[in-house]
Design a protein around this motif. Sequence first.
Motif, PDB file in Angstrom:
ATOM      1  N   ASN A  47       8.002   8.677 -12.681  1.00 38.76           N
ATOM      2  CA  ASN A  47       8.685   7.684 -13.503  1.00 38.76           C
ATOM      3  C   ASN A  47       9.895   7.087 -12.793  1.00 38.76           C
ATOM      4  O   ASN A  47      10.171   5.887 -12.900  1.00 38.76           O
ATOM      5  N   LEU A  50       8.582   4.613 -10.180  1.00 39.47           N
ATOM      6  CA  LEU A  50       8.075   3.384 -10.785  1.00 39.47           C
ATOM      7  C   LEU A  50       9.211   2.530 -11.336  1.00 39.47           C
ATOM      8  O   LEU A  50       9.139   1.296 -11.305  1.00 39.47           O
ATOM      9  N   VAL A  69       5.982  -1.488 -15.987  1.00 44.04           N
ATOM     10  CA  VAL A  69       4.850  -0.867 -15.292  1.00 44.04           C
ATOM     11  C   VAL A  69       4.031  -0.085 -16.306  1.00 44.04           C
ATOM     12  O   VAL A  69       4.544   0.845 -16.939  1.00 44.04           O
ATOM     13  N   VAL A  71       0.915   2.419 -17.129  1.00 39.16           N
ATOM     14  CA  VAL A  71       0.189   3.484 -16.444  1.00 39.16           C
ATOM     15  C   VAL A  71      -0.923   4.000 -17.347  1.00 39.16           C
ATOM     16  O   VAL A  71      -0.707   4.284 -18.535  1.00 39.16           O
ATOM     17  N   LEU A 159       1.315  -3.880 -13.042  1.00 35.39           N
ATOM     18  CA  LEU A 159       2.693  -4.346 -12.897  1.00 35.39           C
ATOM     19  C   LEU A 159       2.787  -5.641 -13.693  1.00 35.39           C
ATOM     20  O   LEU A 159       2.048  -6.588 -13.431  1.00 35.39           O
ATOM     21  N   ALA A 184       3.299  -0.092  -4.952  1.00 30.65           N
ATOM     22  CA  ALA A 184       3.171   0.785  -6.119  1.00 30.65           C
ATOM     23  C   ALA A 184       2.148   1.882  -5.864  1.00 30.65           C
ATOM     24  O   ALA A 184       2.351   3.043  -6.225  1.00 30.65           O
ATOM     25  N   THR A 187       3.738   4.357  -3.747  1.00 34.40           N
ATOM     26  CA  THR A 187       4.750   5.064  -4.524  1.00 34.40           C
ATOM     27  C   THR A 187       4.114   6.148  -5.376  1.00 34.40           C
ATOM     28  O   THR A 187       4.573   7.291  -5.421  1.00 34.40           O
ATOM     29  N   ILE A 188       3.038   5.787  -6.079  1.00 33.64           N
ATOM     30  CA  ILE A 188       2.368   6.742  -6.958  1.00 33.64           C
ATOM     31  C   ILE A 188       1.776   7.886  -6.149  1.00 33.64           C
ATOM     32  O   ILE A 188       1.919   9.061  -6.502  1.00 33.64           O
TER      33      ILE A 188
END
Length: 267
Positions: A47, A50, A69, A71, A159, A184, A187-188
């Motif tokens: 979190n 993001l 964002v 999810v 996004l 992203a 990042t995830i």
Amino acid sequence: MADETRTFPPSPDHPDDDRPDLVERLDETTEALAVLRDALTGEEDLNEALQRLAETAAKAIVDADAVTVSVLKLDQTHTAAATDQLLVEVDEKQYSADRGPCLEAARTLTAVRAVVGEHLNEWPEFETAAAAHGIRAYLSVPVVLPASERSEAQHVGSLNIYSRTAAAFDPFDESLMRLFTTAASATITSAQRWQRSRKHIQYLEQALESRAVIEQAKGALMAAYECTADKAFTMLVERSQRENVKLRQVAVTLLQTVTRSGEPGNG
């Protein structure tokens, strides 16, 4: 829908010549991505990572008044990050109604641009919520984790960019957003990998701590009963089974008893 998302006619609300040129916009996005890359240490939870992604996208995309964002997890969609919490309602109305540009992007795996006021029959819940917050344009771009040797490509969210300008977003913005969805994905993946590693380390630390406590308890029993290490361990196991208590807790209780009995006045 695909054709509609790529048709961006000029509007009196935002004449084309008011927008920065493409090179300037690309430079700004490149700089924002560099800042994002340097800021992501790989030691943030999902979190937090993001949220940083949303904030960076909001600064880099022209006309972006806010970014959220979405999810997907276990067939449930939720907003994991937002630069304006008041606008989360616009996404949540789509989740509860099971329709809207955010979910359309998720299902088609293509970018979806919506001008508020043009989809009253198609997405009434989205239209109502967006209009209530003064939103006039919305762009949602899917976030997909790339395929690996162990798994296929996986859609994990979207996004979403909000604007109070009806003519906001053009095909170049869509291309820039794809750069952010690539970020992203990284990042995830990084956050998930770090979380798995952290949990593994925590398990190891707990195991080592338990082992140390058990070894101390064995030593106390060996001294008290003048027995071998194997015999002391057997005594601990038998007590654990008899009392239906974990072995580590048996060891902790034993050491606490020994400590108390050794205190002044308890001898």
